[in-house]
Scaffold this active site. Structure first.
Site, short mmCIF file in Angstrom:
data_model
loop_
_atom_site.label_atom_id
_atom_site.label_comp_id
_atom_site.label_asym_id
_atom_site.label_seq_id
_atom_site.Cartn_x
_atom_site.Cartn_y
_atom_site.Cartn_z
N ASP A 97 -9.58 16.65 -0.71
CA ASP A 97 -8.39 16.01 -0.12
C ASP A 97 -7.22 16.99 -0.05
OD1 ASP A 97 -9.87 13.67 -0.16
OD2 ASP A 97 -8.98 12.94 -2.03
N SER A 98 -7.04 17.77 -1.12
CA SER A 98 -5.90 18.68 -1.13
C SER A 98 -6.11 19.85 -0.17
CB SER A 98 -5.59 19.17 -2.54
OG SER A 98 -6.75 19.56 -3.21
#
Length: 341
Positions: free
Chosen positions: A296-297
């Site tokens: 996600d990051s």
């Protein structure tokens, strides 16, 4: 400098309940490491047992919300990034709102009167994670919220959109409304394969959305599962990325870019019949705290540069930087300011 409202995310806002557990706990609830699943009946008692037996951390989560928070952190322009999803009218919902707005995200949640805020158990064993999501209120998002004037205004204002595949289980009609708007206005629509079960069990809504996708993210397991479902006889990630990039597309003014991460191995990018590979920043085993939110990051970092018109190479560099910061911390959290130059 990014402008206010340039990026809009939609997804399932979940409060992560994160704890370091042991293999016996995973086995008790029939959970595999490095997987993401939806909670079933057998998982219901697990959330209480986690809180009773382990020191837990509460962190605003949900795949899209993680990426959106990271993009906002990287950009540092207040309200550069907006987000929609559904929460309950409860303490967890308030905690999530506070958590997101404190980093500058412009949140427009739908609040459901009858269902509690969704949660996600994040079980960590040896730095690796397993996710079990109890969607609850996140499952109650309705397209009428998106169509309300103050919310559709965020769609109109944004130039870039990001929605993880998990939202296909909740409101595919909302995804399609945003996707069609993006194609009509030649804006950039991005999605994520999210988890193997999306390609396996939500194949049709995924295939309906895919022709609108300008940037598709995923990891190697998700890509290989997608290929298997499509009947492609290959597990080669580069071949799969090329095949996905070549699938039919509505807005032909933009070539589809497929970005597949592979943990510590090189990230694969396919566009217009060509593949490039990009090394990641390696982390010593002893510095690895928690892989939850790594993918996600990466997406959040990537998008933070994409919305500023940067080249793919620079987007990947930012994605690697963000993922590298986050895996050395507990949960999808970050220091006050990025040091990305």
């Amino acid at each position: 400098m990014a402008q206010e409202g340039v990026l809009l995310g939609m997804g399932n806002p979940l409060l992560d309940i994160s704890a370091v557990v042991d293999e016996a706990f995973l086995n008790k609830y029939d959970v595999k490491l490095n997987n993401a699943i939806l909670a079933e009946e057998k998982h219901v008692p697990m959330y209480q047992e986690l809180k009773d037996k382990y020191p837990v951390e509460y962190i605003a989560g949900g795949a899209t919300q993680n990426s959106i928070r990271v993009a906002q952190w990287m950009l540092q322009t207040p309200k550069a990034v907006s987000y929609m999803g559904c929460i309950g009218k409860d303490e967890f919902g308030k905690e999530m709102t506070k958590n997101c707005t404190s980093v500058g995200v412009n949140v427009h949640y739908r609040e459901d009167d009858t269902t509690p805020t969704g949660t996600c158990a994040v079980l960590i064993v040896g730095g690796e994670r397993s996710l079990i999501a109890n969607l609850a209120a996140a499952n109650c998002y309705k397209i009428d919220h998106l169509q309300a004037a103050e919310n559709w205004a965020l769609v109109e204002k944004a130039q870039f959109y990001y929605i993880a595949g998990f939202f296909l289980t909740v409101s595919p009609e909302s995804i399609m409304a945003v996707a069609k708007h993006a194609a009509e206005k030649n804006k950039v629509f991005t999605m994520n394969l999210a988890a193997p079960f999306i390609a396996q069990f939500f194949t049709q809504p995924l295939m309906d959305a895919l022709p609108y996708v300008d940037y598709l993210f995923g990891n190697e397991t998700e890509a290989q599962t997608f290929a298997k479902v499509q009947g492609w006889e290959t597990e080669n990630v580069q071949e799969i990325a090329l095949k996905i990039a070549a699938l039919p597309k509505v807005n032909e003014a933009r070539k589809r870019v497929v970005v597949i991460t592979q943990g510590k191995d090189d990230t694969v990018i396919a566009v217009d019949g060509k593949v490039t590979t990009h090394p990641v920043i390696l982390v010593k085993k002893e510095d690895l705290v928690d892989t939850n939110g790594a993918g996600d990051s990466f997406v959040g970092g990537f998008l933070s540069q994409l919305v500023q018109g940067k080249e793919t190479e620079e987007c990947v560099r930012a994605g690697n930087y963000a993922a590298n910061v986050i895996i050395q911390r507990s949960g999808c959290t970050f220091p006050e300011k990025p040091e990305f130059k």
